[in-house]
Design a protein around this motif. Sequence first.
Motif, PDB file in Angstrom:
ATOM      1  N   UNK A  48      33.045  18.142  11.289  1.00 53.90           N
ATOM      2  CA  UNK A  48      32.847  16.717  11.580  1.00 53.90           C
ATOM      3  C   UNK A  48      31.392  16.296  11.353  1.00 53.90           C
ATOM      4  N   UNK A  49      31.192  14.995  11.230  1.00 61.30           N
ATOM      5  CA  UNK A  49      29.823  14.460  11.137  1.00 61.30           C
ATOM      6  C   UNK A  49      29.178  14.437  12.521  1.00 61.30           C
ATOM      7  N   UNK A  50      29.993  14.083  13.530  1.00 60.30           N
ATOM      8  CA  UNK A  50      29.511  13.972  14.910  1.00 60.30           C
ATOM      9  C   UNK A  50      30.510  14.660  15.837  1.00 60.30           C
ATOM     10  N   UNK A 114      26.360   4.327  19.732  1.00 61.71           N
ATOM     11  CA  UNK A 114      25.596   5.573  19.886  1.00 61.71           C
ATOM     12  C   UNK A 114      26.007   6.601  18.835  1.00 61.71           C
ATOM     13  N   UNK A 115      27.316   6.678  18.532  1.00 59.39           N
ATOM     14  CA  UNK A 115      27.804   7.601  17.499  1.00 59.39           C
ATOM     15  C   UNK A 115      27.161   7.263  16.159  1.00 59.39           C
ATOM     16  N   UNK A 116      27.118   5.972  15.833  1.00 60.02           N
ATOM     17  CA  UNK A 116      26.497   5.540  14.574  1.00 60.02           C
ATOM     18  C   UNK A 116      25.007   5.873  14.555  1.00 60.02           C
ATOM     19  N   UNK A 117      24.347   5.658  15.690  1.00 57.48           N
ATOM     20  CA  UNK A 117      22.897   5.888  15.755  1.00 57.48           C
ATOM     21  C   UNK A 117      22.536   7.368  15.629  1.00 57.48           C
ATOM     22  N   UNK A 118      23.294   8.253  16.286  1.00 59.49           N
ATOM     23  CA  UNK A 118      22.955   9.678  16.172  1.00 59.49           C
ATOM     24  C   UNK A 118      23.210  10.168  14.750  1.00 59.49           C
ATOM     25  N   UNK A 119      24.238   9.629  14.100  1.00 56.69           N
ATOM     26  CA  UNK A 119      24.505  10.022  12.720  1.00 56.69           C
ATOM     27  C   UNK A 119      23.377   9.559  11.798  1.00 56.69           C
ATOM     28  N   UNK A 120      22.753   8.433  12.157  1.00 54.24           N
ATOM     29  CA  UNK A 120      21.633   7.906  11.368  1.00 54.24           C
ATOM     30  C   UNK A 120      20.327   8.648  11.652  1.00 54.24           C
ATOM     31  N   UNK A 121      20.382   9.640  12.561  1.00 50.43           N
ATOM     32  CA  UNK A 121      19.189  10.440  12.835  1.00 50.43           C
ATOM     33  C   UNK A 121      18.421  10.050  14.080  1.00 50.43           C
TER      34      UNK A 121
END
Length: 201
Positions: A48-50, A114-121
């Motif tokens: 998975x990505x996250x 938050x999921x989007x933000x952690x994936x963005x680094x």
Amino acid sequence: MIRLLLAEDQGMMRGALALLLGLEHDIEVVAQAGTVAETVETAVRVRPDVALLDIQMPDGNGLDAAAVLREKLPGCRVLILTTFGRPGYLRRAMEAGAAGFLVKDGPVEELAAAIRRVLAGERVIDPALAAAALSTGPNPLTEREQHVLAAAVGGATIADIAARLHLSESTVRNYLSAAIGKTGTRNRIEAAHSAQANGWI
């Protein structure tokens, strides 16, 4: 699409989260797990990505899983989601390589963001918990003292703890005495409760 692994030991909560996050236009829940072992095995298989991990699981905790995922899948970002907003958990999560740490009482839109933000680094941390972690300070207990206190939870005797950890009873007493002193408590039960409340064990 963001490929998400959801690890939560309570089936109803896991199903509800999967359903709600699956409604997001850019998130796909590609796998679900209910234990640490299942989480690691599934993550290695589906990549998975996250990975969204609960802390409390029957065979360990999400912090253990986060550390293993950092080693086996360095490209997978880990977000810890917990009922227990304990400062020590936050520190341990960051040490285990987690990119985020949120408490379960927030809205699902905040979780999706938050999921989007952690994936963005980015790092995403519950603000109240971050403030508490700063005011509490670092964990004063050594690794051995943590193990001995964890074994003392539930009122185990010195002999029980010694047998479980393969230590002598005098060694267990020494570790417990040190832990009691460092936590500013009166006995091993209070020390274990204090360590749990702070997320040190």
